[in-house]
Design a protein around this motif. Structure first.
Motif, PDB file in Angstrom:
ATOM      1  N   ALA A 283       0.829  -1.206   0.000  1.00 18.35           N
ATOM      2  CA  ALA A 283       0.000   0.000   0.000  1.00 18.35           C
ATOM      3  C   ALA A 283       0.858   1.249   0.000  1.00 18.35           C
ATOM      4  N   TYR A 284       1.885   1.263   0.838  1.00 14.53           N
ATOM      5  CA  TYR A 284       2.772   2.447   0.856  1.00 14.53           C
ATOM      6  C   TYR A 284       3.382   2.683  -0.521  1.00 14.53           C
ATOM      7  N   GLU A 285       3.903   1.628  -1.150  1.00 17.21           N
ATOM      8  CA  GLU A 285       4.530   1.789  -2.466  1.00 17.21           C
ATOM      9  C   GLU A 285       3.518   2.246  -3.516  1.00 17.21           C
ATOM     10  N   ALA A 286       2.279   1.781  -3.401  1.00 17.78           N
ATOM     11  CA  ALA A 286       1.240   2.188  -4.354  1.00 17.78           C
ATOM     12  C   ALA A 286       0.944   3.682  -4.208  1.00 17.78           C
ATOM     13  N   PHE A 287       0.790   4.151  -2.972  1.00 19.75           N
ATOM     14  CA  PHE A 287       0.544   5.580  -2.773  1.00 19.75           C
ATOM     15  C   PHE A 287       1.712   6.418  -3.273  1.00 19.75           C
ATOM     16  N   ALA A 288       2.935   5.949  -3.002  1.00 18.40           N
ATOM     17  CA  ALA A 288       4.107   6.696  -3.449  1.00 18.40           C
ATOM     18  C   ALA A 288       4.161   6.762  -4.980  1.00 18.40           C
ATOM     19  N   TYR A 289       3.871   5.639  -5.642  1.00 20.78           N
ATOM     20  CA  TYR A 289       3.883   5.606  -7.106  1.00 20.78           C
ATOM     21  C   TYR A 289       2.899   6.634  -7.670  1.00 20.78           C
ATOM     22  N   LEU A 290       1.694   6.658  -7.127  1.00 19.39           N
ATOM     23  CA  LEU A 290       0.650   7.547  -7.659  1.00 19.39           C
ATOM     24  C   LEU A 290       0.952   9.009  -7.343  1.00 19.39           C
TER      25      LEU A 290
END
Length: 455
Positions: A283-290
Motif C-alpha cells: 500500500a505504501y509503495e502504491a501511494f508513493a507511485y501515484l
C-alpha cells in the motif's frame, strides 16, 4: 547419481582448471556462481586459520582492531562470528558453526562478492551476470535444486556437495590474474556477450523475477537487465497477485522507472488492499507511485489518510511505514503532514523516528527545531531526536538537546546493555547516513515551507 545440470557445471569447471575445451555448456552465470562458492570456501578456511593463529586471544564480541602481521587487515568480533576486512575492501565474515569453516552463510557470501566485484575475474564476471547481493542469494536456489549445495539444518546455511568440496583447493590456487588463464575460463564457460547468451540470461532473470518466492530478491537487479516491456510484465504479474513482499517490490521498482503506464493498475490495486488485513509494504509503495506521478484525487488522498492512520500494521507491533508516510505527506500532501510528523517522532518504531528526525535536522528551520524539541519533551530518553537537535545549526537547538535529553543509566547489577544504552552510545555514528540520505530532499522542502510553518 549427479544431476545433469550439476554434472555440466563440474565438467566446465574441470575444463577451466585443465585449460581445455569443455564438453558441455552450462549457463555462465551459474558456472561463475559455483566458482565463486569454491573461492568463498577457501577464503573461509583462511579466515579460520587467521583466527586460530593470529587472533586466538581476541575472541570477545565487540572487540575490533588490526590483525597482527597482516598490514591493512582489520578484525571485528560480533556474536559468534568475526569479520575480517582487507586493505582492498574484501570482507570475509564467518560464524563459528563448525570446526572447518565449511558452513557458508549465503548473505555473508553475497556480501563478500560485493566487496570484491571489481578485483578478481570470477567475482567480476559473476557480478556482471548477477548485479546485486540479493540476486546472488536467490540464484543459490538453482544450485540447491541441482544438488550442488547441501543444507544439513532447516535454515539458510549450507555446505558444498562433495564434488565441489573436492575442487576447492584447485580453484583457490588458480591464477586468475593471468590473462591466458582468464581466457581459458571464459572459453570453458562460453562466457561471451553473444545474442544467444544474452537472450538466455534475460529469460533466466525473467523466470526468477516471476517466481513469487524469489521476486523480492531479484526484481531490483532485473531492472538493469530486462527490457522495459519485460520489466512491466513482471511487475504487473505481481501487482495482480497476492499482497506481500513481491507485490511491494514490484511497485517499488515501478517507482524507479519513468513509466506512468501502470496508473490504472496501481489505482485499482488500492481498492483491493486492506489497511488492517494486508501487510503494509504494497500500500505504501502504491501511494508513493501515484503521488509521485501527480495522481492526488479524492480516492488516493482519502486512502492515504486511512492507511497512514493505522497504528499497528499486520505482522508488526507498530506501523513501520509511518515515517515514510510522513515524508510522502511533506512532499505531496502538506495539509496532512504535520500530524504524521508528530506521530512519527513519538512512535515506538526506531526507524520511523530516525527517518523523520533526520529530515527535520536537514531542513533545519525554526519549525523543525520546534517539533523536535516538543517530541523530546514528550520522550526525554529519545537519543535520536536529541542527536537531530544537535545537528541543527543554531545554538538554541543544541541547548534544548542538552537540557531536555535524559541519557540512560547503566544498571551494573545486570549483564549486557539495554537498547536505550546502545542507542545512546551509537547515536552520533548511526545518524550520519540517514542525515546524508535526507539532505537532498531536505534542501527541496526547505524552500517550500515557511520558516515558522505550523501545519
Amino acid at each position: 547419481m549427479i544431476d545433469q545440470a550439476f554434472a555440466d557445471i563440474i565438467e566446465a569447471i574441470d575444463a577451466g582448471l585443465e585449460g581445455r575445451a569443455p564438453r558441455t555448456s552450462p549457463p555462465p552465470w551459474l558456472a561463475w556462481l559455483t566458482v565463486a562458492l569454491l573461492r568463498q570456501r577457501a577464503r573461509q578456511a583462511w579466515h579460520r586459520y587467521i583466527l586460530e593463529t593470529r587472533l586466538r586471544d581476541e575472541q570477545q564480541a565487540g572487540e575490533s582492531g588490526d590483525v597482527p602481521g597482516l598490514p591493512g587487515w582489520k578484525y571485528n568480533f560480533h556474536g559468534i562470528g568475526c569479520c575480517l576486512t582487507g586493505p582492498d575492501g574484501e570482507a570475509i565474515d564467518v560464524d563459528r558453526h563448525d570446526a572447518e569453516a565449511r558452513v557458508i552463510d549465503p548473505y555473508f557470501f553475497a556480501w563478500r562478492i560485493r566487496t570484491v566485484r571489481s578485483i578478481a575475474m570470477p567475482e567480476i564476471r559473476l557480478w556482471r551476470w548477477m548485479p546485486s547481493d540479493s540476486m546472488i542469494v536467490a540464484a543459490l536456489t538453482d544450485l540447491r535444486a541441482m544438488g550442488a549445495l547441501v543444507y544439513p539444518h532447516d535454515n539458510h546455511l549450507f555446505l558444498l556437495a562433495k564434488p565441489l568440496e573436492d575442487r576447492v583447493r584447485f580453484a583457490a590456487e588458480c591464477r586468475f590474474d593471468d590473462e591466458a588463464t582468464c581466457d581459458n575460463w571464459l572459453a570453458a564457460f562460453h562466457d561471451r556477450d553473444a545474442d544467444d547468451v544474452l537472450l538466455a540470461h534475460r529469460a533466466w532473470v525473467r523466470s526468477c523475477a516471476m517466481n513469487s518466492s524469489q521476486a523480492f530478491k531479484v526484481i531490483d537487479a532485473a531492472r538493469e537487465i530486462l527490457t522495459p516491456n519485460e520489466l512491466a510484465e513482471v511487475c504487473l504479474h505481481h501487482i495482480a497477485g497476492p499482497a506481500g513482499p513481491a507485490m511491494g517490490k514490484a511497485l517499488s521498482v515501478l517507482r524507479k522507472t519513468n513509466a506512468s503506464g501502470q496508473l490504472d493498475a496501481v489505482s485499482a490495486l488500492l481498492d483491493r488492499l486492506s489497511p488492517t488485513d494486508d501487510p503494509p509494504y504494497p500500500a505504501y509503495e502504491a501511494f508513493a507511485y501515484l503521488l509521485e506521478r501527480g495522481v492526488a484525487n479524492a480516492n488516493v488522498v482519502d486512502g492515504f489518510g486511512t492507511f497512514a492512520a493505522v497504528e499497528k500494521a499486520k505482522g508488526f507491533r507498530g506501523n513501520p511505514f509511518l515515517g515514510q508516510y510522513a515524508i510522502l505527506a511533506l512532499r505531496f500532501l502538506p495539509s496532512r503532514a504535520m500530524d504524521l510528523v508528530r506521530r512519527a517522532l513519538r512512535c515506538d518504531t526506531p526507524l520511523c523516528v530516525t527517518e523523520v528526525a533526520a529530515l527535520l535536522a536537514g531542513i533545519d528551520q525554526p519549525w523543525c527545531v520546534r517539533e523536535l524539541t516538543s517530541a523530546l519533551v514528550d520522550v526525554p530518553n529519545a537519543s535520536t531526536i536529541a542527536e537531530a537537535l544537535r545537528r541543527c545549526a543554531g545554538d538554541i537547538a543544541k541547548r534544548h538537546a542538552a537540557k531536555l535529553y535524559v541519557p540512560p543509566t547503566h544498571d551494573h547489577s545486570r549483564l549486557g546493555f539495554t537498547y536505550e544504552e546502545v542507542a545512546h552510545a551509537n547515536a552520533r555514528e548511526r545518524f550520519e547516513e540517514p542525515l546524508r540520505e535526507a539532505q537532498l530532499l531536505a534542501d527541496e522542502l526547505r524552500a517550500r515551507y515557511p520558516v515558522a510553518w505550523g501545519g
